[in-house]
Motif scaffolding. Structure first.
Motif, short mmCIF file in Angstrom:
data_model
loop_
_atom_site.label_atom_id
_atom_site.label_comp_id
_atom_site.label_asym_id
_atom_site.label_seq_id
_atom_site.Cartn_x
_atom_site.Cartn_y
_atom_site.Cartn_z
N VAL A 67 0.86 -1.19 0.00
CA VAL A 67 0.00 0.00 0.00
C VAL A 67 0.89 1.23 0.00
CG1 VAL A 67 -1.76 1.29 1.24
CG2 VAL A 67 -1.84 -1.20 1.22
N GLN A 96 -5.59 -3.78 1.52
CA GLN A 96 -6.01 -3.23 0.24
C GLN A 96 -7.52 -3.37 0.08
OE1 GLN A 96 -3.81 -5.19 -2.88
NE2 GLN A 96 -1.89 -4.15 -2.39
N ALA A 150 0.27 -9.07 -3.26
CA ALA A 150 -1.05 -9.05 -2.61
C ALA A 150 -1.58 -10.47 -2.47
CB ALA A 150 -2.02 -8.21 -3.41
N ARG A 276 -12.68 -5.75 -7.13
CA ARG A 276 -11.89 -5.34 -5.97
C ARG A 276 -12.54 -4.12 -5.34
NH1 ARG A 276 -6.52 -6.51 -5.69
NH2 ARG A 276 -6.67 -5.50 -3.66
N ALA A 284 -6.57 0.31 -5.80
CA ALA A 284 -5.28 0.75 -5.28
C ALA A 284 -5.42 1.88 -4.26
CB ALA A 284 -4.38 1.20 -6.43
N ASP A 286 -6.24 3.90 -0.72
CA ASP A 286 -6.19 3.59 0.69
C ASP A 286 -7.60 3.59 1.26
OD1 ASP A 286 -6.92 6.32 1.46
OD2 ASP A 286 -4.91 6.84 0.74
#
Length: 334
Positions: A67, A96, A150, A276, A284, A286
């Motif tokens: 991250v 993530q 990941a 995701r 991607a 935070d």
């Protein structure tokens, strides 16, 4: 004098003005009553449970990996030698955006019971809906969604059902997989809904049965998240109407109420089976940025893929399907 055109004009104008006064007073009374009615409807609806939307169930798997974070620190200017506040990016191992897996099949039955609540001279229609969900999940190969470093935390997988608000939940809510009763808790991190830890879902039967009851008012929506979604909405309102991008496949309407049925294949709704987080585009980000994106998408709720049933004070009730190119979003009802 009265035969003069000017005098007649003044008399007619005076009479018109006098006639407008009571019309203005009646209009003010009507506007005041309408405003009070809306205020009462909003308050009663909110206290009863408000608009409700179901989003899910969905299988959520946390992901841990690299991250990028921005770190603030004091930095020295190489030219002047002065210290000043600066920022730099560092890569750490952290949480993530999670994997979100939608069900292969979703069979839903929503049976609504309409009642009325009175406050003063106003009457507000509200509902209690009994919900039964049967969902089947297939865990796919997710390697293509994982960047270098990941890894999914399969043992921390959970089932989530998003709701507009948890305050409308009534009675006993039960989620089972076979003979196993899964313990449910409120969703955290500012999300609304319920979730239950299920452990590693790979290589095991992933058939879930959920029952719950919700109080709500004004709107009732459901997101057809299944690759194949079969949804039945029924109620004791005798005057329904249906609109939206998809009309019911079949419906029965009579003096005792209505029943409407939809079957929505995955080709009719633009939702990826595996993503995701909220969307691959946010994978991607935070946690704070992900939350901001979710909040923004929540405000776009009218653009979502939803099944909608509306209770209106004009004695019309609608069930509709609204289609949009949005990915998985949290819950709501109108």
């Amino acid at each position: 004098m009265l035969n003069r055109p000017g005098a007649r004009f003044l008399i007619v104008g005076f009479l018109a003005l006098m006639m407008a006064v009571p019309l203005f007073l009646v209009g003010s009374i009507i506007d005041g009553r309408l405003s009070a009615s809306r205020d009462v409807q909003d308050r009663v609806s909110r206290e009863w449970g408000g608009s409700q939307t179901l989003s899910g169930p969905r299988l959520v798997v946390p992901v841990r990996g690299p991250v990028v974070q921005t770190v603030s620190e004091m930095m020295r200017d190489p030219q002047t030698g002065e210290e000043r506040q600066g920022a730099r990016q560092v890569t750490v191992t952290g949480e993530q955006a999670p994997l979100v897996i939608l069900p292969e099949t979703l069979d839903s039955t929503l049976t609504a019971h309409l009642t009325e609540r009175r406050r003063g001279i106003f009457t507000v229609p509200v509902y209690t809906v009994d919900i039964t969900l049967d969902a089947t999940f297939t865990v796919p190969d997710v390697a293509a969604l994982m960047e270098a470093g990941a890894a999914p935390l399969w043992d921390q997988a959970r089932i989530e059902l998003g709701l507009t608000t948890n305050s409308g939940i009534r009675g006993e809510t039960a989620l089972t997989r076979g003979d196993r009763l899964i313990r449910l808790e409120p969703m955290s991190a500012g999300a609304t809904g319920i979730a239950g830890a299920i452990g590693d879902p790979r290589g095991t039967d992933q058939n879930y049965h959920l029952t719950l009851a919700l109080n709500g008012a004004e709107h009732l929506m459901m997101v057809p998240v299944g690759r194949t979604s079969r949804i039945t909405m029924a109620g004791d309102w005798p005057h329904p109407s249906f609109d939206g991008a998809f009309l019911p496949d079949s419906r029965d309407v009579g003096p005792q109420g209505y029943e409407a049925r939809w079957t929505i294949p995955h080709l009719a709704r633009p939702l990826a089976q595996v993503t995701r987080g909220v969307d691959e585009a946010t994978a991607a980000l935070d946690n704070e940025s992900e939350r901001l994106v979710q909040d923004a998408l929540q405000r776009l709720m009218p653009e979502r893929t939803t099944l909608v049933t509306r209770w209106l004070r004009s004695a019309s009730e609608k069930g509709s399907m609204i289609l949009s190119p949005m990915p998985i979003l949290p819950p709501s009802f109108c």
